[in-house]
Motif scaffolding. Structure first.
Motif, PDB file in Angstrom:
ATOM      1  N   GLN A 178      -7.493   2.182  -3.947  1.00  0.00           N
ATOM      2  CA  GLN A 178      -6.589   1.127  -4.426  1.00  0.00           C
ATOM      3  C   GLN A 178      -5.602   1.708  -5.443  1.00  0.00           C
ATOM      4  N   ASP A 179      -6.112   2.588  -6.345  1.00  0.00           N
ATOM      5  CA  ASP A 179      -5.239   3.220  -7.346  1.00  0.00           C
ATOM      6  C   ASP A 179      -4.148   4.046  -6.678  1.00  0.00           C
ATOM      7  N   VAL A 180      -4.569   4.836  -5.682  1.00  0.00           N
ATOM      8  CA  VAL A 180      -3.624   5.736  -5.023  1.00  0.00           C
ATOM      9  C   VAL A 180      -2.557   4.926  -4.265  1.00  0.00           C
ATOM     10  N   ILE A 181      -3.000   3.884  -3.571  1.00  0.00           N
ATOM     11  CA  ILE A 181      -2.029   3.041  -2.858  1.00  0.00           C
ATOM     12  C   ILE A 181      -1.115   2.338  -3.856  1.00  0.00           C
ATOM     13  N   GLY A 182      -1.725   1.913  -4.981  1.00  0.00           N
ATOM     14  CA  GLY A 182      -0.933   1.290  -6.041  1.00  0.00           C
ATOM     15  C   GLY A 182       0.158   2.241  -6.525  1.00  0.00           C
ATOM     16  N   LEU A 183      -0.223   3.512  -6.709  1.00  0.00           N
ATOM     17  CA  LEU A 183       0.738   4.519  -7.155  1.00  0.00           C
ATOM     18  C   LEU A 183       1.827   4.748  -6.106  1.00  0.00           C
ATOM     19  N   LEU A 184       1.401   4.858  -4.866  1.00  0.00           N
ATOM     20  CA  LEU A 184       2.369   5.057  -3.782  1.00  0.00           C
ATOM     21  C   LEU A 184       3.354   3.891  -3.729  1.00  0.00           C
ATOM     22  N   LYS A 185       2.826   2.677  -3.885  1.00  0.00           N
ATOM     23  CA  LYS A 185       3.700   1.496  -3.869  1.00  0.00           C
ATOM     24  C   LYS A 185       4.676   1.519  -5.034  1.00  0.00           C
ATOM     25  N   LEU A 186       4.113   1.860  -6.208  1.00  0.00           N
ATOM     26  CA  LEU A 186       4.930   1.892  -7.419  1.00  0.00           C
ATOM     27  C   LEU A 186       6.072   2.893  -7.298  1.00  0.00           C
ATOM     28  N   THR A 187       5.730   4.121  -6.923  1.00  0.00           N
ATOM     29  CA  THR A 187       6.769   5.151  -6.843  1.00  0.00           C
ATOM     30  C   THR A 187       7.752   4.838  -5.715  1.00  0.00           C
ATOM     31  N   SER A 188       7.235   4.280  -4.612  1.00  0.00           N
ATOM     32  CA  SER A 188       8.151   4.002  -3.503  1.00  0.00           C
ATOM     33  C   SER A 188       9.154   2.917  -3.892  1.00  0.00           C
ATOM     34  N   LYS A 189       8.706   1.934  -4.679  1.00  0.00           N
ATOM     35  CA  LYS A 189       9.647   0.897  -5.142  1.00  0.00           C
ATOM     36  C   LYS A 189      10.618   1.493  -6.159  1.00  0.00           C
ATOM     37  N   GLN A 190      10.053   2.310  -7.073  1.00  0.00           N
ATOM     38  CA  GLN A 190      10.863   2.912  -8.138  1.00  0.00           C
ATOM     39  C   GLN A 190      12.006   3.773  -7.581  1.00  0.00           C
TER      40      GLN A 190
END
Ligand SMILES: Nc1ncnc2c1ncn2[C@@H]1O[C@H](COP(=O)(O)OP(=O)(O)OP(=O)(O)O)[C@@H](O)[C@H]1O
Ligand SMILES: [Mg+2]
Length: 225
Positions: A178-190
């Motif tokens: 969940q953390d890793v997907i959260g990070l991927l989502k965050l950076t992809s939006k950023q």
């Protein structure tokens, strides 16, 4: 407009009696900035599709169009450069270079392209992925999950416009996933990155903006918000 599109994409491995039809007339479109999950049973053609989307392999028929450009019109050298600049891959196997340190693995694609490392961005990436204390180690000295996180950091390090990930959390426990997907989502939006991610996990697929279901080499369903 779709940043990534396939038209009648077909892949048949091998020839004659031994031939395996892996993809059959796949037509999908991914919008810029979208996070798409691809879900399907083992052997349904997910990795084959991802490899073709990133120009790692050539199709038997059909097209992949990225930013309006039909990528298989490029020759192999052009395709390699295009891939390195535009696309970040996270593979099912991590494909880390065993004789390079974690730091060297992460920055390898940047060095290959002759670019400078964005220190601040890299620091943030490494911290978020929990790799800060591991930068001088070799991949062989890390756990499977840690190696997977190094592979993710490497894919994100070049700030590619498209991230293609094949089961990026396949070896992680559910919390780290969940953390890793959260990070991927965050950076992809950023960074306004587009992400296509294969998963077996329905819970993880639900974190995506949309889902494409693959069965027997064909799109058998999907959902859009
Ligand atoms: N290099 C290859 N040569 C021959 N057949 C292949 C090759 N790669 C894949 N296939 C076949 O193509 C089909 C689709 O394989 P693919 O790897 O795309 O499935 P997948 O959906 O990613 O499965 P998994 O979830 O197990 O990773 C399978 O029948 C597989 O055996
Ligand atoms: Mg696969």
């Amino acid at each position: 407009m779709a940043i990534l599109e396939t038209i009648a994409l077909t892949k048949i491995y091998g020839r004659g009696a031994q031939s395996v039809p892996a993809l059959d007339d796949v037509n999908i479109g991914v919008e810029e900035g979208e996070f798409v999950a691809i879900i399907g049973t083992s052997g349904s053609g997910k990795s084959t599709l991802l490899h073709l989307l990133g120009g790692l392999d050539r199709p038997t028929g059909g097209k992949v169009i990225i930013n309006g450009r039909s990528i298989f019109d490029l020759n192999d050298d052009e395709l390699t450069v295009f891939r390195r600049r535009k696309i970040g891959f996270v593979f099912q196997q991590y494909n880390l270079v065993p004789i390079l340190s974690v730091y060297e693995n992460i920055t390898l694609p940047i060095e290959l392209d002759g670019n400078r490392v964005d220190k601040l961005y890299l620091d943030k990436l490494v911290k978020t992925l929990g790799l800060a204390g591991k930068l001088d180690q070799l991949p062989g000295q890390l756990s499977g999950g840690q190696q997977q996180r190094v592979a993710i950091a490497r894919a994100l390090a070049t700030k590619p416009s498209i991230i293609l990930a094949d089961e990026p959390t396949g070896n992680l426990d559910s919390r780290t996933s969940q953390d890793v997907i959260g990070l991927l989502k965050l950076t992809s939006k950023q960074f306004n990155q587009t992400m296509v991610m294969i998963t077996h996990n329905e819970e993880i697929a639900q974190l995506a903006d949309s889902v494409i279901r693959i069965g027997d080499g064909q799109v058998i369903g999907g959902s859009r918000p």
